[in-house]
Design an enzyme around this catalytic site. Structure first.
Site, mmCIF file in Angstrom:
data_model
loop_
_atom_site.group_PDB
_atom_site.id
_atom_site.type_symbol
_atom_site.label_atom_id
_atom_site.label_comp_id
_atom_site.label_asym_id
_atom_site.label_seq_id
_atom_site.Cartn_x
_atom_site.Cartn_y
_atom_site.Cartn_z
ATOM 1 N N TRP A 1 2.078 10.213 -2.887
ATOM 2 C CA TRP A 1 2.262 10.722 -4.108
ATOM 3 C C TRP A 1 0.960 11.390 -4.425
ATOM 4 O O TRP A 1 0.862 12.505 -5.108
ATOM 5 C CB TRP A 1 2.696 9.749 -5.043
ATOM 6 C CG TRP A 1 1.792 8.562 -5.701
ATOM 7 C CD1 TRP A 1 0.858 7.982 -5.077
ATOM 8 C CD2 TRP A 1 1.711 8.033 -6.928
ATOM 9 N NE1 TRP A 1 0.401 7.045 -5.975
ATOM 10 C CE2 TRP A 1 1.242 7.131 -7.165
ATOM 11 C CE3 TRP A 1 2.554 8.386 -8.238
ATOM 12 C CZ2 TRP A 1 0.682 6.413 -8.088
ATOM 13 C CZ3 TRP A 1 2.531 7.640 -9.434
ATOM 14 C CH2 TRP A 1 1.395 6.426 -9.176
ATOM 15 N N ASP A 2 -0.363 11.112 -3.778
ATOM 16 C CA ASP A 2 -1.535 11.782 -4.194
ATOM 17 C C ASP A 2 -1.465 13.063 -3.890
ATOM 18 O O ASP A 2 -1.899 14.076 -4.444
ATOM 19 C CB ASP A 2 -2.720 11.078 -3.287
ATOM 20 C CG ASP A 2 -2.887 9.710 -3.565
ATOM 21 O OD1 ASP A 2 -2.157 8.703 -3.262
ATOM 22 O OD2 ASP A 2 -4.268 9.471 -3.995
ATOM 23 N N TYR B 1 -10.172 1.749 7.194
ATOM 24 C CA TYR B 1 -8.907 1.201 6.326
ATOM 25 C C TYR B 1 -8.326 0.256 6.948
ATOM 26 O O TYR B 1 -8.072 0.313 8.005
ATOM 27 C CB TYR B 1 -8.138 2.374 5.896
ATOM 28 C CG TYR B 1 -6.846 2.345 5.155
ATOM 29 C CD1 TYR B 1 -7.192 2.117 3.784
ATOM 30 C CD2 TYR B 1 -5.820 1.954 5.595
ATOM 31 C CE1 TYR B 1 -5.998 1.679 2.910
ATOM 32 C CE2 TYR B 1 -4.667 1.380 4.886
ATOM 33 C CZ TYR B 1 -4.822 1.563 3.455
ATOM 34 O OH TYR B 1 -3.787 1.047 2.816
ATOM 35 N N GLN C 1 6.422 5.758 -1.450
ATOM 36 C CA GLN C 1 5.584 5.839 -2.652
ATOM 37 C C GLN C 1 6.517 6.762 -3.563
ATOM 38 O O GLN C 1 7.389 7.309 -3.148
ATOM 39 C CB GLN C 1 4.120 6.502 -2.664
ATOM 40 C CG GLN C 1 3.016 5.560 -2.666
ATOM 41 C CD GLN C 1 1.727 5.950 -2.626
ATOM 42 O OE1 GLN C 1 1.459 7.284 -2.139
ATOM 43 N NE2 GLN C 1 0.715 5.375 -2.805
ATOM 44 N N ASP D 1 -0.550 -0.970 -7.442
ATOM 45 C CA ASP D 1 -0.488 -1.885 -6.502
ATOM 46 C C ASP D 1 -0.576 -3.343 -6.789
ATOM 47 O O ASP D 1 0.434 -4.153 -6.745
ATOM 48 C CB ASP D 1 -1.715 -1.853 -5.455
ATOM 49 C CG ASP D 1 -1.817 -0.489 -4.684
ATOM 50 O OD1 ASP D 1 -0.854 0.516 -4.965
ATOM 51 O OD2 ASP D 1 -2.856 -0.260 -3.876
ATOM 52 N N GLU E 1 -11.951 7.471 -9.339
ATOM 53 C CA GLU E 1 -10.491 7.122 -9.165
ATOM 54 C C GLU E 1 -9.822 6.556 -10.313
ATOM 55 O O GLU E 1 -8.564 6.856 -10.592
ATOM 56 C CB GLU E 1 -10.641 5.749 -8.212
ATOM 57 C CG GLU E 1 -9.097 5.388 -7.677
ATOM 58 C CD GLU E 1 -9.368 4.185 -6.714
ATOM 59 O OE1 GLU E 1 -10.601 3.717 -6.436
ATOM 60 O OE2 GLU E 1 -8.287 4.235 -6.043
HETATM 61 C C1 GLC Z 1 -4.104 2.957 -3.978
HETATM 62 C C2 GLC Z 1 -3.530 3.301 -5.251
HETATM 63 C C3 GLC Z 1 -2.213 4.178 -4.902
HETATM 64 C C4 GLC Z 1 -2.705 5.481 -4.239
HETATM 65 C C5 GLC Z 1 -3.787 4.942 -3.465
HETATM 66 C C6 GLC Z 1 -4.538 6.247 -2.601
HETATM 67 O O1 GLC Z 1 -3.485 2.216 -3.184
HETATM 68 O O2 GLC Z 1 -2.979 2.007 -5.721
HETATM 69 O O3 GLC Z 1 -1.440 4.709 -6.098
HETATM 70 O O4 GLC Z 1 -1.913 6.176 -3.919
HETATM 71 O O5 GLC Z 1 -4.692 4.206 -3.535
HETATM 72 O O6 GLC Z 1 -5.196 6.965 -3.591
#
Ligand code: GLC
Length: 421
Positions: free
Chosen positions: A34-35, A80, A100, A164, A394
């Site tokens: 979704w980003d 990560y 997502q 999350d 963020e």
């Molecule tokens: C975290 C956020 C999620 C987002 C990701 C990358 O997991 O909760 O919404 O997509 O970071 O930014």
């Protein structure tokens, strides 16, 4: 153009990894679902080709069954956790195994319209290919995540919500064991203050769920049977409906009659189901825990996201607006993702209170759709000035306004480009 626009362009360029954008360096070194949809809308304000590329590269991760994963691991990175070895999926390129919120269809319409305005020659062809990917994903949502045909789609992992560690999951997640087959080696707390991140215990539950679904070979039917976490969720469902409306519009533009009929059926079903999640005594919409079969009444921002996709009666709009004003009262940066000062509210911990530019973006559109023009304008200028004051963080502490979490965030840049215009 002010210097903040330049900074937003610079962030998107710095986070570009070759046709796709990482959310931010190191903390999130891959393509997030979704980003990228929000980022594509940001790109559409100045670079149509790059906007399409963002969506095209995301669909490289699309599974055969239609699911578009929450992460596409285009290139390896060791900053990560959990990486591909933990997900154990079998797509041609490594991806996570969960999804997502489907902002993709909303972004596709925005990109298409920007392309048409710019007179871009290949707009129709590029839109058409992406339209088919989106439709395939929407079909997956309705079959894999609403097998009983209720009209509300369910999440099997809190990360699928994009929010999350929201208090909305506290009860449902507490039933998930903290045991894991996979060693939990968090990397996030090496990049960002641990007090701003989800707790360790929750991380073990998040990974327990990944182990459970990997053991199902990521088969949707088996996962649905085995899932220890199953929430029919209003934020995701509202986004799915808004995206469904935008795809229906595109089907009209592209002359795809059968697809249009199919989407109209989905949209009607979901519109009625979502509407039924309004709770007058709470003045917001609620999700449903499908394991306990109870409403989730934790007070989070998700309860107002349905404004994005519904044309509500005046009494509902007035009640939702009054409740939103109450939550925003005294906040330096609205809109808090948890109702301020309830027990679960934490001003700096991720989705347990902080304000996020992309959530505000969805709320602004929802307020505007339902005639709350002044409130929409207020939230818009609040969001823009938070970014101008604190930078492209963020998220923001709603009480102090402080920028928190990772910096140089792509979707905050995209939100600025779309909201400050
Ligand atoms: C975290 C956020 C999620 C987002 C990701 C990358 O997991 O909760 O919404 O997509 O970071 O930014």
């Amino acid at each position: 153009m002010n210097k903040h626009f330049d900074e937003a362009y610079r962030i998107l360029a710095a986070n570009d990894r070759g046709g796709y954008t990482v959310p931010t360096d190191r903390l999130y070194p891959f393509q997030w679902n979704w980003d990228s949809a929000f980022v594509a809308m940001g790109f559409a304000t100045f670079d149509i080709d790059r906007a399409y590329r963002e969506l095209e590269r995301l669909t490289e991760g699309q599974w055969e069954d239609g699911m578009i994963p929450h992460i596409v691991f285009h290139q390896p990175s060791d900053t990560y956790f959990p990486g591909p070895d933990v997900w154990r999926t079998s797509h041609t390129i490594p991806t996570s195994g969960i999804t997502q919120p489907p902002v993709f269809g909303i972004a596709l319409r925005a990109v298409h319209e920007a392309a048409e305005t710019a007179g871009s020659e290949d707009a129709k062809a590029r839109t058409l290919t992406l339209f088919h990917a989106a439709l395939k994903w929407h079909r997956w949502w309705y079959s894999a995540r609403d097998p009983e045909g209720t009209g509300l789609v369910a999440l099997l992992h809190p990360w699928e919500s994009g929010s999350d560690n929201s208090p909305a999951w506290d009860i449902a997640l507490s039933r998930v064991p903290t045991s894991t087959e996979t060693a939990v080696v968090r990397k996030d707390t090496g990049h960002v203050d641990a007090a701003m991140r989800p707790r360790d215990e929750d991380y073990r539950r998040f990974i327990h769920l990944v182990d459970t679904y990997a053991a199902c070979g990521w088969n949707p039917v088996q996962q649905w049977e085995k899932a220890p976490f199953k929430v029919a969720e209003v934020q995701t469902t509202a986004i799915l409906l808004k995206a469904g409306e935008d795809l229906l519009h595109l089907a009209g533009v592209l002359g795809l009659d059968e697809a249009a009929e199919e989407l109209a059926v989905y949209n009607l079903l979901t519109r009625n189901a979502l509407q039924a999640q309004w709770r007058p005594q709470l003045s917001r919409f609620v999700s449903r825990d499908l394991i306990s079969n109870e409403d989730i009444d934790a007070p989070t921002h998700a309860g107002f996201i349905p404004l994005l996709a519904l044309d509500l009666d005046k009494d509902i709009v007035d009640a939702a607006a009054a409740e939103m004003r109450l939550w925003s009262n005294g906040m330096k940066v609205a809109f808090p993702t948890t109702k301020p000062f309830v027990g679960s509210f934490e001003a700096k911990r991720y989705w347990r209170g902080p304000s996020w530019a992309i959530i505000n973006w969805l709320l602004i559109d929802g307020l505007a759709r339902n005639g709350l023009t002044d409130m929409a304008a207020g939230l818009r200028s609040n969001t823009v000035s938070a970014i101008e004051t604190e930078g492209f963080a963020e998220y923001f502490d709603p009480i102090t306004g402080e920028g928190c979490g990772g910096l140089g965030f792509s979707w905050t840049g995209a939100a600025y480009l779309c909201l400050a215009e």
